[in-house]
Design a protein around this motif. Structure first.
Motif, PDB file in Angstrom:
ATOM      1  N   VAL A   1       0.853  -1.189   0.000  1.00 40.48           N
ATOM      2  CA  VAL A   1       0.000   0.000   0.000  1.00 40.48           C
ATOM      3  C   VAL A   1       0.887   1.237   0.000  1.00 40.48           C
ATOM      4  O   VAL A   1       1.991   1.215   0.552  1.00 40.48           O
ATOM      5  CB  VAL A   1      -0.971   0.011   1.211  1.00 40.48           C
ATOM      6  N   SER A   2       0.409   2.299  -0.656  1.00 39.25           N
ATOM      7  CA  SER A   2       1.107   3.581  -0.628  1.00 39.25           C
ATOM      8  C   SER A   2       0.133   4.642  -0.170  1.00 39.25           C
ATOM      9  O   SER A   2      -0.959   4.773  -0.727  1.00 39.25           O
ATOM     10  CB  SER A   2       1.647   3.938  -2.015  1.00 39.25           C
ATOM     11  N   LYS A   3       0.527   5.394   0.837  1.00 35.62           N
ATOM     12  CA  LYS A   3      -0.321   6.452   1.382  1.00 35.62           C
ATOM     13  C   LYS A   3       0.168   7.828   0.954  1.00 35.62           C
ATOM     14  O   LYS A   3      -0.200   8.823   1.559  1.00 35.62           O
ATOM     15  CB  LYS A   3      -0.358   6.343   2.904  1.00 35.62           C
ATOM     16  N   VAL A   4       1.001   7.888  -0.094  1.00 35.92           N
ATOM     17  CA  VAL A   4       1.479   9.166  -0.623  1.00 35.92           C
ATOM     18  C   VAL A   4       0.924   9.361  -2.021  1.00 35.92           C
ATOM     19  O   VAL A   4       0.635   8.396  -2.737  1.00 35.92           O
ATOM     20  CB  VAL A   4       3.027   9.263  -0.630  1.00 35.92           C
ATOM     21  N   THR A   5       0.785  10.615  -2.419  1.00 38.83           N
ATOM     22  CA  THR A   5       0.192  10.916  -3.718  1.00 38.83           C
ATOM     23  C   THR A   5       1.168  10.776  -4.873  1.00 38.83           C
ATOM     24  O   THR A   5       0.743  10.585  -6.008  1.00 38.83           O
ATOM     25  CB  THR A   5      -0.383  12.347  -3.732  1.00 38.83           C
ATOM     26  N   ASP A   6       2.462  10.877  -4.616  1.00 40.52           N
ATOM     27  CA  ASP A   6       3.468  10.807  -5.676  1.00 40.52           C
ATOM     28  C   ASP A   6       3.776   9.339  -6.003  1.00 40.52           C
ATOM     29  O   ASP A   6       4.568   8.692  -5.317  1.00 40.52           O
ATOM     30  CB  ASP A   6       4.736  11.548  -5.242  1.00 40.52           C
ATOM     31  N   ALA A   7       3.144   8.836  -7.064  1.00 36.85           N
ATOM     32  CA  ALA A   7       3.330   7.434  -7.448  1.00 36.85           C
ATOM     33  C   ALA A   7       4.764   7.147  -7.877  1.00 36.85           C
ATOM     34  O   ALA A   7       5.275   6.045  -7.640  1.00 36.85           O
ATOM     35  CB  ALA A   7       2.364   7.067  -8.572  1.00 36.85           C
ATOM     36  N   VAL A   8       5.426   8.111  -8.473  1.00 32.16           N
ATOM     37  CA  VAL A   8       6.804   7.911  -8.925  1.00 32.16           C
ATOM     38  C   VAL A   8       7.735   7.755  -7.721  1.00 32.16           C
ATOM     39  O   VAL A   8       8.639   6.925  -7.730  1.00 32.16           O
ATOM     40  CB  VAL A   8       7.254   9.061  -9.848  1.00 32.16           C
ATOM     41  N   ALA A   9       7.514   8.511  -6.662  1.00 29.79           N
ATOM     42  CA  ALA A   9       8.327   8.369  -5.452  1.00 29.79           C
ATOM     43  C   ALA A   9       8.133   6.989  -4.841  1.00 29.79           C
ATOM     44  O   ALA A   9       9.087   6.356  -4.389  1.00 29.79           O
ATOM     45  CB  ALA A   9       7.981   9.459  -4.448  1.00 29.79           C
ATOM     46  N   SER A  10       6.892   6.498  -4.837  1.00 29.39           N
ATOM     47  CA  SER A  10       6.625   5.138  -4.339  1.00 29.39           C
ATOM     48  C   SER A  10       7.350   4.109  -5.191  1.00 29.39           C
ATOM     49  O   SER A  10       7.927   3.153  -4.668  1.00 29.39           O
ATOM     50  CB  SER A  10       5.125   4.846  -4.351  1.00 29.39           C
ATOM     51  N   ASP A  11       7.326   4.294  -6.492  1.00 27.94           N
ATOM     52  CA  ASP A  11       8.025   3.372  -7.393  1.00 27.94           C
ATOM     53  C   ASP A  11       9.530   3.389  -7.138  1.00 27.94           C
ATOM     54  O   ASP A  11      10.185   2.352  -7.242  1.00 27.94           O
ATOM     55  CB  ASP A  11       7.753   3.727  -8.858  1.00 27.94           C
ATOM     56  N   GLU A  12      10.078   4.547  -6.808  1.00 24.38           N
ATOM     57  CA  GLU A  12      11.514   4.631  -6.529  1.00 24.38           C
ATOM     58  C   GLU A  12      11.889   3.817  -5.292  1.00 24.38           C
ATOM     59  O   GLU A  12      12.967   3.235  -5.239  1.00 24.38           O
ATOM     60  CB  GLU A  12      11.952   6.084  -6.358  1.00 24.38           C
ATOM     61  N   VAL A  13      11.016   3.767  -4.299  1.00 21.02           N
ATOM     62  CA  VAL A  13      11.277   2.938  -3.119  1.00 21.02           C
ATOM     63  C   VAL A  13      11.365   1.474  -3.553  1.00 21.02           C
ATOM     64  O   VAL A  13      12.290   0.745  -3.176  1.00 21.02           O
ATOM     65  CB  VAL A  13      10.196   3.120  -2.040  1.00 21.02           C
TER      66      VAL A  13
ATOM     67  N   VAL B   1      12.730  17.242   2.216  1.00 25.92           N
ATOM     68  CA  VAL B   1      11.641  16.336   1.840  1.00 25.92           C
ATOM     69  C   VAL B   1      12.090  14.899   2.082  1.00 25.92           C
ATOM     70  O   VAL B   1      13.284  14.587   2.009  1.00 25.92           O
ATOM     71  CB  VAL B   1      11.230  16.516   0.359  1.00 25.92           C
ATOM     72  N   GLY B   2      11.147  14.048   2.392  1.00 26.17           N
ATOM     73  CA  GLY B   2      11.512  12.660   2.655  1.00 26.17           C
ATOM     74  C   GLY B   2      10.324  11.733   2.668  1.00 26.17           C
ATOM     75  O   GLY B   2       9.175  12.162   2.555  1.00 26.17           O
ATOM     76  N   LEU B   3      10.637  10.457   2.797  1.00 21.39           N
ATOM     77  CA  LEU B   3       9.625   9.405   2.829  1.00 21.39           C
ATOM     78  C   LEU B   3       9.827   8.526   4.051  1.00 21.39           C
ATOM     79  O   LEU B   3      10.948   8.355   4.531  1.00 21.39           O
ATOM     80  CB  LEU B   3       9.724   8.532   1.578  1.00 21.39           C
ATOM     81  N   VAL B   4       8.739   7.942   4.504  1.00 19.53           N
ATOM     82  CA  VAL B   4       8.757   6.955   5.579  1.00 19.53           C
ATOM     83  C   VAL B   4       8.075   5.712   5.034  1.00 19.53           C
ATOM     84  O   VAL B   4       6.991   5.793   4.451  1.00 19.53           O
ATOM     85  CB  VAL B   4       8.017   7.461   6.833  1.00 19.53           C
TER      86      VAL B   4
ATOM     87  N   ALA C   1      15.337  10.364  -2.309  1.00 22.39           N
ATOM     88  CA  ALA C   1      15.157   9.848  -0.952  1.00 22.39           C
ATOM     89  C   ALA C   1      14.457   8.490  -0.998  1.00 22.39           C
ATOM     90  O   ALA C   1      14.805   7.575  -0.244  1.00 22.39           O
ATOM     91  CB  ALA C   1      14.353  10.833  -0.114  1.00 22.39           C
ATOM     92  N   GLY C   2      13.492   8.335  -1.895  1.00 19.74           N
ATOM     93  CA  GLY C   2      12.788   7.061  -2.039  1.00 19.74           C
ATOM     94  C   GLY C   2      13.707   5.936  -2.468  1.00 19.74           C
ATOM     95  O   GLY C   2      13.648   4.823  -1.925  1.00 19.74           O
ATOM     96  N   ARG C   3      14.583   6.207  -3.404  1.00 17.02           N
ATOM     97  CA  ARG C   3      15.531   5.180  -3.870  1.00 17.02           C
ATOM     98  C   ARG C   3      16.472   4.770  -2.737  1.00 17.02           C
ATOM     99  O   ARG C   3      16.714   3.592  -2.515  1.00 17.02           O
ATOM    100  CB  ARG C   3      16.321   5.738  -5.056  1.00 17.02           C
ATOM    101  N   ARG C   4      16.993   5.760  -2.003  1.00 14.25           N
ATOM    102  CA  ARG C   4      17.889   5.462  -0.890  1.00 14.25           C
ATOM    103  C   ARG C   4      17.156   4.700   0.215  1.00 14.25           C
ATOM    104  O   ARG C   4      17.702   3.774   0.813  1.00 14.25           O
ATOM    105  CB  ARG C   4      18.507   6.750  -0.349  1.00 14.25           C
ATOM    106  N   LEU C   5      15.908   5.050   0.470  1.00 10.61           N
ATOM    107  CA  LEU C   5      15.100   4.357   1.460  1.00 10.61           C
ATOM    108  C   LEU C   5      14.887   2.904   1.046  1.00 10.61           C
ATOM    109  O   LEU C   5      14.978   1.996   1.869  1.00 10.61           O
ATOM    110  CB  LEU C   5      13.759   5.063   1.640  1.00 10.61           C
ATOM    111  N   GLY C   6      14.642   2.662  -0.227  1.00  8.71           N
ATOM    112  CA  GLY C   6      14.485   1.299  -0.724  1.00  8.71           C
ATOM    113  C   GLY C   6      15.723   0.455  -0.506  1.00  8.71           C
ATOM    114  O   GLY C   6      15.641  -0.712  -0.115  1.00  8.71           O
TER     115      GLY C   6
END
Length: 166
Positions: free
Chosen positions: A28-40, A96-99, A145-150
């Motif tokens: 599940v992704s609770k963020v609006t930026d689908a590309v950032a989710s894909d980077e994770v 900016v960042g992701l969790v 940040a998403g790629r690094r988080l992944g």
């Protein structure tokens, strides 16, 4: 050397890669930026592939990833005068960042295993002079940040040390 191999000794790092290969899916992704989710997800896949633990497709066992939130805050506040000469706060940079978190599901209907817990990654970018330039910079920073988080999620799933940013 034979005595060490016969007693079950295995090196902590290197040698004999993981026996389990994982498929990677977005739970599940609770963020609006689908590309950032894909980077994770790309970051998780890259880390698993680097350690010979990636399986293609959507089967089992699999790593499920949950993107919890995107954060944004001002960094480097400055007091700048407006047209009337009054000093107003002005952001000089944005953080900016992701969790996200990830876990392994060994088979359909099985319980979660090896949950990473919440992990974070942030990037700081200078505020651009135009609103359009600033939006592009923030989007790029969120994706980085998403790629690094992944990468961190993938390493932690495999039992390797991985840091999170707070």
């Amino acid at each position: 050397m034979l005595a060490l191999a016969g007693c079950g000794y295995r090196p902590v790092h290197g040698g004999g890669g993981p026996s389990e290969r994982l498929h990677v899916v977005l739970a599940v992704s609770k963020v609006t930026d689908a590309v950032a989710s894909d980077e994770v997800l790309v970051g998780v896949r890259e880390e698993l592939a680097r350690r010979a633990a990636l399986a293609p497709g959507d089967g089992y066992p699999r790593c499920e990833v949950e993107i919890l939130r995107a954060d944004e805050s001002s960094e480097g506040i400055a007091a700048t005068p407006n047209a009337d000469g009054r000093l107003l706060p002005d952001s000089r940079a944005t953080r900016v960042g992701l969790v996200a978190r990830a876990w392994v599901v060994p088979s359909s209907g099985a319980d979660r295993q090896r949950d990473t817990g919440d992990m974070r990654a942030f990037e700081t970018v200078a505020v651009a002079s135009s609103a359009q330039g600033s939006a592009f910079q923030q989007d790029d920073a969120l994706r980085a940040a998403g790629r690094r988080l992944g990468h961190s999620l993938g390493a932690r799933l495999l039992g390797f040390p991985a840091s999170t940013q707070d």
